[in-house]
Motif scaffolding. Structure first.
Motif, mmCIF file in Angstrom:
data_model
loop_
_atom_site.group_PDB
_atom_site.id
_atom_site.type_symbol
_atom_site.label_atom_id
_atom_site.label_comp_id
_atom_site.label_asym_id
_atom_site.label_seq_id
_atom_site.Cartn_x
_atom_site.Cartn_y
_atom_site.Cartn_z
ATOM 1 N N ILE A 67 0.828 -1.203 0.000
ATOM 2 C CA ILE A 67 0.000 0.000 0.000
ATOM 3 C C ILE A 67 0.866 1.258 0.000
ATOM 4 N N GLN A 68 1.958 1.226 0.750
ATOM 5 C CA GLN A 68 2.867 2.364 0.761
ATOM 6 C C GLN A 68 3.443 2.590 -0.633
ATOM 7 N N LEU A 69 3.851 1.510 -1.305
ATOM 8 C CA LEU A 69 4.416 1.634 -2.652
ATOM 9 C C LEU A 69 3.376 2.139 -3.641
ATOM 10 N N ILE A 70 2.177 1.563 -3.590
ATOM 11 C CA ILE A 70 1.112 1.992 -4.505
ATOM 12 C C ILE A 70 0.781 3.460 -4.288
ATOM 13 N N THR A 71 0.705 3.873 -3.023
ATOM 14 C CA THR A 71 0.408 5.279 -2.714
ATOM 15 C C THR A 71 1.469 6.198 -3.296
ATOM 16 N N HIS A 72 2.738 5.823 -3.135
ATOM 17 C CA HIS A 72 3.825 6.647 -3.660
ATOM 18 C C HIS A 72 3.738 6.721 -5.177
ATOM 19 N N LEU A 73 3.561 5.579 -5.842
ATOM 20 C CA LEU A 73 3.485 5.570 -7.300
ATOM 21 C C LEU A 73 2.278 6.365 -7.790
ATOM 22 N N ARG A 74 1.156 6.229 -7.110
ATOM 23 C CA ARG A 74 -0.044 6.961 -7.523
ATOM 24 C C ARG A 74 0.164 8.466 -7.394
ATOM 25 N N ASN A 75 0.824 8.898 -6.316
ATOM 26 C CA ASN A 75 1.061 10.328 -6.121
ATOM 27 C C ASN A 75 2.049 10.893 -7.133
ATOM 28 N N GLU A 76 3.090 10.121 -7.428
ATOM 29 C CA GLU A 76 4.131 10.628 -8.326
ATOM 30 C C GLU A 76 3.788 10.430 -9.803
ATOM 31 N N PHE A 77 3.029 9.370 -10.088
ATOM 32 C CA PHE A 77 2.684 9.060 -11.485
ATOM 33 C C PHE A 77 1.172 8.858 -11.596
ATOM 34 N N PRO A 78 0.399 9.921 -11.487
ATOM 35 C CA PRO A 78 -1.063 9.793 -11.395
ATOM 36 C C PRO A 78 -1.726 9.152 -12.606
ATOM 37 N N HIS A 79 -1.071 9.176 -13.761
ATOM 38 C CA HIS A 79 -1.693 8.619 -14.968
ATOM 39 C C HIS A 79 -1.223 7.198 -15.263
ATOM 40 N N MET A 80 -0.321 6.674 -14.468
ATOM 41 C CA MET A 80 0.177 5.323 -14.668
ATOM 42 C C MET A 80 -0.813 4.308 -14.094
ATOM 43 N N GLU A 81 -1.089 3.248 -14.835
ATOM 44 C CA GLU A 81 -1.959 2.182 -14.352
ATOM 45 C C GLU A 81 -1.117 1.122 -13.646
ATOM 46 N N MET A 82 -1.758 0.354 -12.757
ATOM 47 C CA MET A 82 -1.060 -0.685 -12.013
ATOM 48 C C MET A 82 -1.852 -1.986 -12.007
ATOM 49 N N ILE A 83 -1.101 -3.085 -12.012
ATOM 50 C CA ILE A 83 -1.674 -4.425 -11.903
ATOM 51 C C ILE A 83 -0.995 -5.135 -10.741
ATOM 52 N N ILE A 84 -1.793 -5.664 -9.803
ATOM 53 C CA ILE A 84 -1.257 -6.521 -8.749
ATOM 54 C C ILE A 84 -1.138 -7.929 -9.324
ATOM 55 N N TYR A 85 0.088 -8.487 -9.306
ATOM 56 C CA TYR A 85 0.332 -9.832 -9.827
ATOM 57 C C TYR A 85 1.061 -10.592 -8.737
ATOM 58 N N THR A 86 0.364 -11.473 -8.063
ATOM 59 C CA THR A 86 0.902 -12.039 -6.834
ATOM 60 C C THR A 86 0.555 -13.509 -6.664
ATOM 61 N N ALA A 87 1.343 -14.196 -5.855
ATOM 62 C CA ALA A 87 1.100 -15.616 -5.610
ATOM 63 C C ALA A 87 0.007 -15.848 -4.587
ATOM 64 N N ARG A 88 -0.296 -14.807 -3.774
ATOM 65 C CA ARG A 88 -1.339 -14.917 -2.757
ATOM 66 C C ARG A 88 -2.332 -13.787 -2.954
ATOM 67 N N LYS A 89 -3.584 -14.009 -2.531
ATOM 68 C CA LYS A 89 -4.639 -13.051 -2.836
ATOM 69 C C LYS A 89 -4.503 -11.725 -2.104
ATOM 70 N N CYS A 90 -3.676 -11.661 -1.074
ATOM 71 C CA CYS A 90 -3.465 -10.392 -0.357
ATOM 72 C C CYS A 90 -4.785 -9.782 0.090
ATOM 73 N N ASP A 91 -5.633 -10.581 0.765
ATOM 74 C CA ASP A 91 -6.969 -10.094 1.128
ATOM 75 C C ASP A 91 -6.928 -8.783 1.908
ATOM 76 N N GLY A 92 -5.883 -8.584 2.695
ATOM 77 C CA GLY A 92 -5.804 -7.368 3.479
ATOM 78 C C GLY A 92 -5.358 -6.159 2.681
ATOM 79 N N ILE A 93 -5.066 -6.352 1.394
ATOM 80 C CA ILE A 93 -4.504 -5.286 0.566
ATOM 81 C C ILE A 93 -5.425 -4.897 -0.582
ATOM 82 N N VAL A 94 -6.193 -5.855 -1.116
ATOM 83 C CA VAL A 94 -6.949 -5.633 -2.348
ATOM 84 C C VAL A 94 -7.875 -4.426 -2.274
#
Length: 214
Positions: A67-94
């Motif tokens: 979440i910290q990384l996503i927040t930083h990327l969203r603030n610095e690169f507001p037009h960049m899209e992101m995809i979560i690609y992970t081995a676990r569902k990260c229920d506490g993060i989605v």
């Protein structure tokens, strides 16, 4: 006409998995890999240099929570899209990631086609959930479930993650460049909010909610 989103950054600390993604993405003429990153800070640095349109992120980077990384990327690169690609569902993060504007969610054990579908969708600024993510996300929305991790402040989340990874207060203070006393304050506040009594409870909570891979 808007330019097609085709510049992709891969951020994952496992070389074998990055190689797999390179193979999947490279097989599609529509996409161009413009950089790779092995940590959260590396992802930020590479994004600054490469200006990707889409960044593919693992939930579990070695130096910074998702979440910290996503927040930083969203603030610095507001037009960049992101995809979560992970081995676990990260229920506490989605839910938090979605709230921050992440549009794609794919499990690494899904067929390779799912990652390509996610890239196609987010390149059009559309949401994409692979099957298991979709089922879980809809269930959480319909049932009104919200992960308790969301009640913590950003700094409390950082402290919880680092403590759950086995760091003592002094080490957490060094990692976050804050005082030991401040760490103790955030740690106590987080445990109070989460209604946890011991460090063992905190570690179990972190593992259960995919905050740490320990």
């Amino acid at each position: 006409m808007a330019r097609k989103l085709d510049r992709v950054l891969i951020a994952d600390n496992h070389e074998v998995l990055r190689a797999g993604m390179r193979s999947i993405i490279g097989s599609q003429a529509s996409w161009h890999i413009v950089g790779e990153a092995t940590s959260g800070q590396d992802a930020i640095s590479v994004a600054r240099d490469a200006s990707p349109d889409i960044t593919i992120l693992d939930c579990f980077m070695p130096d910074i929570n998702a979440i910290q990384l996503i927040t930083h990327l969203r603030n610095e690169f507001p037009h960049m899209e992101m995809i979560i690609y992970t081995a676990r569902k990260c229920d506490g993060i989605v839910a938090d990631a979605y709230g921050l504007g992440v549009k794609g969610f794919v499990l690494k054990q899904d067929p390779a086609l799912k990652l390509c579908e996610a890239l196609n969708s987010v390149s059009l600024r559309r949401n994409y959930f692979s099957d298991q993510f979709a089922v879980d996300f809809i269930d959480r929305v319909v049932s009104g479930k919200h992960d308790s991790f969301g009640i913590l402040s950003s700094r409390e989340r950082q402290v919880v993650q680092l403590v759950s990874e086995g760091k003592i207060n002094e080490q957490v203070a060094v990692c976050l460049n804050i005082s030991k006393k401040t760490v103790e304050t955030h740690r106590a506040s987080a445990m109070r909010k989460l209604e946890l009594k011991t460090t063992a409870d905190l570690v179990r909570y972190a593992i259960r909610n995919s905050i740490t891979v320990n």
